[in-house]
Design a protein around this motif. Structure first.
Motif, PDB file in Angstrom:
ATOM      1  N   UNK A  89       0.678  -1.268  -0.224  1.00  0.00           N
ATOM      2  CA  UNK A  89      -0.058  -0.116  -0.093  1.00  0.00           C
ATOM      3  C   UNK A  89       0.839   1.186  -0.129  1.00  0.00           C
ATOM      4  N   UNK A  90       1.796   1.302   0.750  1.00  0.00           N
ATOM      5  CA  UNK A  90       2.863   2.548   0.987  1.00  0.00           C
ATOM      6  C   UNK A  90       3.514   2.843  -0.304  1.00  0.00           C
ATOM      7  N   UNK A  91       4.027   1.547  -1.119  1.00  0.00           N
ATOM      8  CA  UNK A  91       4.697   1.597  -2.132  1.00  0.00           C
ATOM      9  C   UNK A  91       3.921   2.171  -3.396  1.00  0.00           C
ATOM     10  N   UNK A  92       2.540   1.838  -3.535  1.00  0.00           N
ATOM     11  CA  UNK A  92       1.755   2.246  -4.376  1.00  0.00           C
ATOM     12  C   UNK A  92       1.473   3.631  -4.133  1.00  0.00           C
ATOM     13  N   UNK A  93       1.111   4.120  -2.986  1.00  0.00           N
ATOM     14  CA  UNK A  93       1.049   5.577  -2.764  1.00  0.00           C
ATOM     15  C   UNK A  93       2.162   6.333  -3.190  1.00  0.00           C
ATOM     16  N   UNK A  94       3.315   6.033  -3.050  1.00  0.00           N
ATOM     17  CA  UNK A  94       4.615   6.682  -3.347  1.00  0.00           C
ATOM     18  C   UNK A  94       4.628   6.578  -4.994  1.00  0.00           C
ATOM     19  N   UNK A  95       4.209   5.536  -5.474  1.00  0.00           N
ATOM     20  CA  UNK A  95       4.055   5.692  -6.989  1.00  0.00           C
ATOM     21  C   UNK A  95       3.135   6.784  -7.558  1.00  0.00           C
ATOM     22  N   UNK A  96       1.815   6.454  -7.012  1.00  0.00           N
ATOM     23  CA  UNK A  96       0.950   7.550  -7.444  1.00  0.00           C
ATOM     24  C   UNK A  96       1.414   9.011  -7.164  1.00  0.00           C
ATOM     25  N   UNK A  97       2.031   9.366  -6.180  1.00  0.00           N
ATOM     26  CA  UNK A  97       2.490  10.735  -6.092  1.00  0.00           C
ATOM     27  C   UNK A  97       3.515  10.897  -7.123  1.00  0.00           C
ATOM     28  N   UNK A  98       4.317  10.036  -7.659  1.00  0.00           N
ATOM     29  CA  UNK A  98       5.362  10.105  -8.699  1.00  0.00           C
ATOM     30  C   UNK A  98       4.575  10.757  -9.995  1.00  0.00           C
ATOM     31  N   UNK A  99       3.362  10.232 -10.149  1.00  0.00           N
ATOM     32  CA  UNK A  99       2.923  10.686 -11.639  1.00  0.00           C
ATOM     33  C   UNK A  99       2.440  12.222 -11.509  1.00  0.00           C
ATOM     34  N   UNK A 100       2.512  12.616 -10.185  1.00  0.00           N
ATOM     35  CA  UNK A 100       2.143  14.231 -10.252  1.00  0.00           C
ATOM     36  C   UNK A 100       3.232  15.027 -10.230  1.00  0.00           C
ATOM     37  N   UNK A 101       4.579  14.347 -10.459  1.00  0.00           N
ATOM     38  CA  UNK A 101       5.517  15.373 -10.425  1.00  0.00           C
ATOM     39  C   UNK A 101       5.711  16.337 -11.630  1.00  0.00           C
ATOM     40  N   UNK A 102       5.252  16.072 -12.831  1.00  0.00           N
ATOM     41  CA  UNK A 102       5.791  16.721 -14.013  1.00  0.00           C
ATOM     42  C   UNK A 102       4.588  17.980 -13.768  1.00  0.00           C
ATOM     43  N   UNK A 103       3.371  17.750 -12.981  1.00  0.00           N
ATOM     44  CA  UNK A 103       2.476  19.143 -12.710  1.00  0.00           C
ATOM     45  C   UNK A 103       3.122  20.088 -12.414  1.00  0.00           C
ATOM     46  N   UNK A 104       2.669  21.429 -12.819  1.00  0.00           N
ATOM     47  CA  UNK A 104       3.348  22.596 -12.108  1.00  0.00           C
ATOM     48  C   UNK A 104       3.027  22.699 -10.554  1.00  0.00           C
ATOM     49  N   UNK A 105       3.853  23.349  -9.701  1.00  0.00           N
ATOM     50  CA  UNK A 105       3.511  23.262  -8.230  1.00  0.00           C
ATOM     51  C   UNK A 105       2.060  24.218  -8.003  1.00  0.00           C
ATOM     52  N   UNK A 106       1.299  23.822  -7.358  1.00  0.00           N
ATOM     53  CA  UNK A 106       0.133  24.466  -7.047  1.00  0.00           C
ATOM     54  C   UNK A 106      -0.600  23.824  -5.902  1.00  0.00           C
ATOM     55  N   UNK A 107      -1.546  24.604  -5.216  1.00  0.00           N
ATOM     56  CA  UNK A 107      -2.275  24.254  -3.890  1.00  0.00           C
ATOM     57  C   UNK A 107      -2.802  22.975  -4.258  1.00  0.00           C
ATOM     58  N   UNK A 108      -3.514  22.823  -5.482  1.00  0.00           N
ATOM     59  CA  UNK A 108      -4.325  21.678  -5.896  1.00  0.00           C
ATOM     60  C   UNK A 108      -3.446  20.322  -5.980  1.00  0.00           C
ATOM     61  N   UNK A 109      -2.125  20.521  -6.728  1.00  0.00           N
ATOM     62  CA  UNK A 109      -1.462  19.617  -6.514  1.00  0.00           C
ATOM     63  C   UNK A 109      -0.778  18.967  -5.238  1.00  0.00           C
ATOM     64  N   UNK A 110      -0.389  19.969  -4.317  1.00  0.00           N
ATOM     65  CA  UNK A 110      -0.356  19.705  -2.894  1.00  0.00           C
ATOM     66  C   UNK A 110      -1.627  18.884  -2.336  1.00  0.00           C
ATOM     67  N   UNK A 111      -2.558  19.346  -2.443  1.00  0.00           N
ATOM     68  CA  UNK A 111      -3.839  18.562  -1.948  1.00  0.00           C
ATOM     69  C   UNK A 111      -3.787  17.302  -2.440  1.00  0.00           C
ATOM     70  N   UNK A 112      -3.634  16.893  -3.718  1.00  0.00           N
ATOM     71  CA  UNK A 112      -3.597  15.614  -4.168  1.00  0.00           C
ATOM     72  C   UNK A 112      -2.564  14.806  -3.629  1.00  0.00           C
ATOM     73  N   UNK A 113      -1.521  15.374  -3.333  1.00  0.00           N
ATOM     74  CA  UNK A 113      -0.411  14.674  -2.593  1.00  0.00           C
ATOM     75  C   UNK A 113      -1.006  14.280  -0.881  1.00  0.00           C
ATOM     76  N   UNK A 114      -1.748  15.461  -0.453  1.00  0.00           N
ATOM     77  CA  UNK A 114      -2.206  14.981   0.799  1.00  0.00           C
ATOM     78  C   UNK A 114      -3.228  14.151   1.000  1.00  0.00           C
TER      79      UNK A 114
END
Length: 356
Positions: A321-346
């Motif tokens: 589960x934790x490995x999959x969560x880290x993988x999921x967050x990696x797909x957000x890396x190229x998105x421009x920094x924003x409050x929405x991207x940070x919220x998806x990480x959260x």
């Protein structure tokens, strides 16, 4: 996305396939929210507009239907799926659109319809701590209510020519049905292995989560690579989400469902599958005999839970589960920094740390 997701090689995501090699590490240049209220903050106004839009989408002039609709709306819930649509749109485009609102409403209508039908299939008398629709109005009316919600969602998209989003959600419903049927088929024989398990949860759970994130992206951009990335983010997040649910069954009393309910229903989840794989043959036979019983005592359920813990099922599932969560967050890396991207990480962190 095909049934065999690109994230799932033959049904089982491997450590080697965890994230695209071209991705850079995710860096977040603003605080990552840790509570659901804080996660909602970047789209709070959009959520308020969604609530109004959703109520209107469910409205009916039929007295009985409207009475049941009001009961459904009263239950509320966390609304995680429309939240995912809105945050994904904002992370990809900087602002939501009317198409985003319709996508969020369609997601919630389809999700609610599947829950109503699930309660009929499972003969469940409660949903979120209150009486289910079939408990109050019987199965026939509950099935018809689910059909009504499904049709409202389809018409909502067709009336506005949102064909791409309708295709995405229709495919998710197809996959959910196939995943549920495969689980029923395999549970009768108690022969689900890890590969089959991931195929089931990819279709049954992750398909709708990925439809949320993909629909959010589709509503604000035509960038196919970005849309695919958000699809993959949702798929991987959905896998982690389901494993968290599976863990609740064995070691959490405040999980929002009775401890051992999956075992009671003869569902083979990841912690149990792994424990059986690691155990001696005599122990496997003993535990499978308990799982296969139609009626199980509290002592039976505790025996299975102890077995799963002692044979590494809990630790293995938590690590995946934790490995999959880290993988999921990696797909957000190229998105421009924003409050929405940070919220998806959260929200990804919230998914694997939630207590119910």
């Amino acid at each position: 996305m095909d049934d065999a997701s690109s994230l799932v090689s033959n049904g089982v995501p491997s450590a080697e396939d965890s994230s695209p090699s071209s991705d850079v590490s995710l860096t977040v240049d603003r605080p990552v929210p840790t509570t659901l209220d804080a996660i909602r903050t970047p789209v709070e106004d959009d959520l308020e507009a969604f609530r109004t839009y959703f109520r209107e989408a469910m409205r009916s002039d039929h007295f009985l239907l409207d009475k049941i609709v009001q009961y459904v709306l009263w239950q509320k819930g966390k609304r995680i799926r429309p939240l995912l649509v809105l945050l994904s749109a904002k992370a990809c485009g900087g602002a939501t659109t009317e198409i985003t609102q319709r996508a969020a409403a369609l997601v919630e209508l389809l999700h609610t319809a599947t829950l109503v039908h699930d309660d009929v299939v499972d003969d469940a008398e409660e949903r979120r701590g209150v009486f289910s629709i079939n408990a109050l109005w019987k199965n026939k009316i509950a099935v018809l209510m689910g059909d009504f919600l499904l049709s409202r969602g389809l018409l909502l998209s067709l009336d506005h020519d949102d064909y791409s989003i309708l295709h995405t959600l229709s495919d998710a419903v197809r996959r959910m049905s196939e995943g549920e049927l495969l689980q029923i088929e395999k549970s009768r024989l108690l022969d689900i292995d890890e590969e089959t398990y991931f195929r089931i949860i990819s279709d049954k759970t992750a398909s709708l989560i990925s439809a949320c994130t993909k629909s959010g992206a589709v509503s604000v951009t035509e960038d196919d690579a970005l849309i695919e990335r958000m699809d993959q983010f949702g798929e991987t997040l959905g896998l982690a989400f389901q494993i968290r649910d599976d863990l609740f069954d064995f070691h959490m009393e405040d999980a929002g469902k009775p401890i051992g309910i999956d075992v009671q229903e003869k569902k083979m989840t990841l912690p149990l599958i792994v424990a059986l794989r690691e155990a001696e043959r005599s122990d496997r036979k003993r535990i499978l005999k308990i799982v296969d019983q139609d009626e199980k005592s509290r002592e039976d359920l505790e025996t299975v839970a102890t077995f799963v813990t002692e044979h590494g099922g809990i630790d293995y599932a938590r690590d995946r589960m934790e490995s999959l969560a880290e993988e999921a967050k990696s797909y957000l890396a190229p998105l421009p920094p924003s409050d929405a991207r940070a919220a998806l990480v959260g929200l990804t962190e919230f998914t694997i740390q939630r207590s119910r």
